[in-house]
Design a protein around this motif. Structure first.
Motif, PDB file in Angstrom:
ATOM      1  N   ILE A 205       0.856  -1.199   0.000  1.00 59.49           N
ATOM      2  CA  ILE A 205       0.000   0.000   0.000  1.00 59.49           C
ATOM      3  C   ILE A 205       0.887   1.242   0.000  1.00 59.49           C
ATOM      4  CG2 ILE A 205      -1.683   1.347   1.352  1.00 59.49           C
ATOM      5  CD1 ILE A 205      -2.806  -1.315   2.379  1.00 59.49           C
ATOM      6  N   ASN A 206       1.883   1.199   0.863  1.00 59.49           N
ATOM      7  CA  ASN A 206       2.827   2.302   0.988  1.00 59.49           C
ATOM      8  C   ASN A 206       3.527   2.602  -0.336  1.00 59.49           C
ATOM      9  OD1 ASN A 206       3.413   3.926   3.067  1.00 59.49           O
ATOM     10  ND2 ASN A 206       5.276   2.849   3.700  1.00 59.49           N
ATOM     11  N   ALA A 207       4.022   1.519  -0.961  1.00 59.81           N
ATOM     12  CA  ALA A 207       4.762   1.673  -2.215  1.00 59.81           C
ATOM     13  C   ALA A 207       3.841   2.239  -3.293  1.00 59.81           C
ATOM     14  CB  ALA A 207       5.323   0.320  -2.649  1.00 59.81           C
ATOM     15  N   ARG A 208       2.578   1.769  -3.335  1.00 62.60           N
ATOM     16  CA  ARG A 208       1.638   2.253  -4.353  1.00 62.60           C
ATOM     17  C   ARG A 208       1.338   3.737  -4.125  1.00 62.60           C
ATOM     18  NH1 ARG A 208      -3.204  -1.517  -6.130  1.00 62.60           N
ATOM     19  NH2 ARG A 208      -1.435  -2.706  -6.864  1.00 62.60           N
ATOM     20  N   ASN A 209       1.121   4.110  -2.858  1.00 60.37           N
ATOM     21  CA  ASN A 209       0.845   5.517  -2.543  1.00 60.37           C
ATOM     22  C   ASN A 209       2.006   6.401  -2.975  1.00 60.37           C
ATOM     23  OD1 ASN A 209      -1.604   4.956  -1.504  1.00 60.37           O
ATOM     24  ND2 ASN A 209      -0.969   4.979   0.648  1.00 60.37           N
ATOM     25  N   LYS A 210       3.227   5.909  -2.721  1.00 61.15           N
ATOM     26  CA  LYS A 210       4.435   6.673  -3.074  1.00 61.15           C
ATOM     27  C   LYS A 210       4.513   6.873  -4.572  1.00 61.15           C
ATOM     28  CE  LYS A 210       8.156   6.172   0.200  1.00 61.15           C
ATOM     29  NZ  LYS A 210       9.131   5.176   0.603  1.00 61.15           N
TER      30      LYS A 210
END
Ligand code: NAD
Length: 215
Positions: A205-210
Motif C-alpha cells: 500500500i505504501n509503495a503504491r501511494n508513493k
C-alpha cells in the motif's frame, strides 16, 4: 527422483499448483495447457514448465497437462497421499480456529489431540476432539504416532512446550507463536506469521501511494 534437490522456491509454489488443480478437478476439467494454467495462476508458462520439469515434467507437447495425473503427482511430492496426525497445543482463539478448519482434513491432516492448561478449556469438545491437559501429552504421543504439533500458546510458553513435544518424538512443529524456536535438527519447524503477511500488505500500500505521488 526423490534424491534430486528441489529449491525451496519451487516447493513453496507447489501447494498453489495443487490448489488450482484441485479446483479444476472439481470443475471436471480433464486437461490444461501450461498457457491456460499460467493465465489462471498469473505465473508465466515457462515458470510452470520449469517448476514441473523438476519432477519429470508430466506435460505432453500439444496436449498440455492431464489435470488428475498432475494433481496426484504433486500430492505425492508433497507427501499428501498419506494421512498426517496433528495435535494442537493451546486451544484458545487461534487453536480453536485451526481445529475447526475442515479443509485440513480434506488434505489428509487428521486432528488427533488438543491440549491446554486452562481448566475452563480442558474437557471442552472442539470439532469432535476433547481437550486434554498437557500433563497427558507424553503418554498420548507415546501411544499415538503424531506427525505434527501446532503450537498456539502464548509466545513465552512456546519454546518450552515445543522442545518438550520434540523430545517426545513429534516429527514437525507448526509454530504460530511469534518467537524463534531452538529445537533439535531432527525436528522440522514451519513458522506461520500472519502479521508478516499483513506487513507485506502494508508495504505494498505504501509503495503504491508513493508511486502515485511521484506520478
Ligand atoms: P489465546 O490466549 O486465546 O490462547 C492461548 C491458549 O494457550 C489458552 O487457551 C491458554 O490456556 C493456552 N496455554 C497457555 N499456556 C499453555 C501451556 N503451557 N500449554 C498449553 N496451553 C497453554 O491466544 P491466541 O489469540 O489463540 O494466540 C495464541 C498464540 O498464537 C499466541 O502466541 C499468539 O501470538 C499467536 N498468534 C499467531 C498468529 C500467527 O499468524 N502466527 C496469529 C494469531 C495469534
Amino acid at each position: 527422483m526423490s534424491e534430486k534437490h528441489i529449491s525451496s522456491a519451487v516447493i513453496k509454489r507447489l501447494p498453489r499448483y495443487y490448489r488450482y488443480l484441485g479446483d479444476l478437478l472439481e470443475n471436471e476439467v480433464v486437461r490444461i495447457s501450461s498457457k491456460e494454467l499460467s493465465e489462471r495462476m498469473n505465473v508465466t508458462a515457462s515458470q510452470i514448465r520449469q517448476d514441473l520439469n523438476n519432477f519429470g515434467g508430466f506435460g505432453q507437447q500439444g496436449y498440455g497437462y492431464n489435470v488428475e495425473h498432475l494433481y496426484k503427482e504433486i500430492a505425492k511430492i508433497l507427501g499428501l497421499e498419506n494421512e498426517h496426525s496433528v495435535i494442537i497445543i493451546g486451544v484458545g482463539n487461534l487453536g480453536q480456529a485451526i481445529a475447526n478448519y475442515h479443509d485440513f482434513k480434506k488434505r489428509g491432516f487428521v486432528l488427533s489431540g488438543l491440549f491446554d492448561v486452562n481448566p475452563d478449556i480442558i474437557g471442552k469438545v472442539v470439532n469432535g476432539v476433547t481437550v486434554k491437559h498437557t500433563d497427558e501429552l507424553a503418554e498420548f504421543i507415546k501411544e499415538n504416532d503424531i506427525d505434527i504439533a501446532a503450537i498456539t500458546v502464548p509466545k513465552e510458553k512456546a519454546p518450552k512446550i515445543a522442545l518438550e513435544v520434540s523430545n517426545l518424538g513429534v516429527k514437525a512443529i507448526w509454530n504460530f507463536a511469534p518467537t524463534d524456536l531452538k529445537l533439535p535438527d531432527s525436528v522440522i519447524v514451519e513458522n506461520v506469521h500472519l502479521a508478516d503477511s499483513l506487513m507485506r500488505v502494508s508495504y505494498s500500500i505504501n509503495a503504491r501511494n508513493k508511486s502515485k505521488k511521484d506520478d
